[in-house]
Scaffold this motif. Structure first.
Motif, PDB file in Angstrom:
ATOM      1  N   GLN A 116       7.062   1.538  -1.672  1.00  0.00           N
ATOM      2  CA  GLN A 116       7.002   2.439  -0.521  1.00  0.00           C
ATOM      3  C   GLN A 116       8.219   3.368  -0.483  1.00  0.00           C
ATOM      4  OE1 GLN A 116       6.503   0.252   3.075  1.00  0.00           O
ATOM      5  NE2 GLN A 116       6.210   2.049   4.342  1.00  0.00           N
ATOM      6  N   GLU A 166       3.507   9.049  -0.477  1.00  0.00           N
ATOM      7  CA  GLU A 166       2.240   8.315  -0.426  1.00  0.00           C
ATOM      8  C   GLU A 166       2.072   7.653   0.935  1.00  0.00           C
ATOM      9  OE1 GLU A 166       1.518   5.614  -3.604  1.00  0.00           O
ATOM     10  OE2 GLU A 166       2.063   7.061  -5.136  1.00  0.00           O
ATOM     11  N   ASP A 167       0.834   7.303   1.228  1.00  0.00           N
ATOM     12  CA  ASP A 167       0.513   6.674   2.502  1.00  0.00           C
ATOM     13  C   ASP A 167       1.119   5.272   2.565  1.00  0.00           C
ATOM     14  OD1 ASP A 167      -0.622   6.122   4.961  1.00  0.00           O
ATOM     15  OD2 ASP A 167      -2.586   5.604   4.116  1.00  0.00           O
ATOM     16  N   LYS A 211      -1.031   1.591   2.853  1.00  0.00           N
ATOM     17  CA  LYS A 211      -1.521   0.759   1.754  1.00  0.00           C
ATOM     18  C   LYS A 211      -0.539  -0.358   1.426  1.00  0.00           C
ATOM     19  CE  LYS A 211      -4.151   4.481  -0.407  1.00  0.00           C
ATOM     20  NZ  LYS A 211      -4.260   5.338  -1.590  1.00  0.00           N
ATOM     21  N   SER A 212       0.737  -0.033   1.332  1.00  0.00           N
ATOM     22  CA  SER A 212       1.719  -1.071   1.023  1.00  0.00           C
ATOM     23  C   SER A 212       1.911  -2.005   2.217  1.00  0.00           C
ATOM     24  CB  SER A 212       3.049  -0.463   0.584  1.00  0.00           C
ATOM     25  OG  SER A 212       3.557   0.393   1.569  1.00  0.00           O
ATOM     26  N   ALA A 226      -0.448  -2.911   4.228  1.00  0.00           N
ATOM     27  CA  ALA A 226      -1.595  -3.815   4.184  1.00  0.00           C
ATOM     28  C   ALA A 226      -1.343  -4.959   3.203  1.00  0.00           C
ATOM     29  CB  ALA A 226      -2.855  -3.053   3.814  1.00  0.00           C
ATOM     30  N   ILE A 227      -0.696  -4.646   2.088  1.00  0.00           N
ATOM     31  CA  ILE A 227      -0.368  -5.681   1.109  1.00  0.00           C
ATOM     32  C   ILE A 227       0.653  -6.648   1.698  1.00  0.00           C
ATOM     33  CG2 ILE A 227       0.713  -6.103  -1.135  1.00  0.00           C
ATOM     34  CD1 ILE A 227      -0.581  -3.456  -2.070  1.00  0.00           C
ATOM     35  N   LYS A 266      -2.892  -5.524  -6.764  1.00  0.00           N
ATOM     36  CA  LYS A 266      -3.000  -4.484  -5.740  1.00  0.00           C
ATOM     37  C   LYS A 266      -1.764  -3.599  -5.726  1.00  0.00           C
ATOM     38  CE  LYS A 266      -6.103  -6.934  -2.616  1.00  0.00           C
ATOM     39  NZ  LYS A 266      -6.279  -7.490  -1.275  1.00  0.00           N
ATOM     40  N   LEU A 294      -1.331   0.659  -6.785  1.00  0.00           N
ATOM     41  CA  LEU A 294      -0.807   1.727  -5.916  1.00  0.00           C
ATOM     42  C   LEU A 294      -0.285   2.806  -6.798  1.00  0.00           C
ATOM     43  CD1 LEU A 294       1.192  -0.295  -3.228  1.00  0.00           C
ATOM     44  CD2 LEU A 294      -1.006   0.787  -2.945  1.00  0.00           C
TER      45      LEU A 294
END
Length: 88
Positions: A26, A32-33, A36-37, A39-40, A84, A88
């Motif tokens: 991140q 980047e959004d 997503k990270s 959520a992981i 996952k 990314l």
């Protein structure tokens, strides 16, 4: 057979490393959004809590088999989260 203490340490270290990797990604890719990270990270925390609860379960007949199953579950969940992160 791994002891309960060592298994807890393994779970802690593995998920801490996965969370660190998600946050490093991140920070390395600020455009980047971040959802997503995040959520992981949330999934890693959920899996951590789940495995610690299973480790602390005292109503087990065969502890060796129980801890072996938890160890294999840890590996499977960790590999899925690492995939996952790599995606990314």
């Amino acid at each position: 057979m791994a002891s309960k203490r060592l298994l807890k340490k393994d779970v802690n270290y593995v998920f801490a490393d996965i969370i660190d990797a998600a946050y490093i990604h991140q920070m390395a890719h600020p455009k980047e959004d971040p959802a997503k990270s995040e959520a992981i990270v949330d999934e890693a925390i959920k899996d951590y809590d789940e495995l610690i609860t299973k480790i602390n379960n005292r109503d087990v007949e065969n502890k060796k088999k129980h801890f072996t199953e938890i160890q294999s579950e840890l590996e499977a969940k960790a590999n899925a989260l690492i995939e996952k992160i790599n995606a990314l």
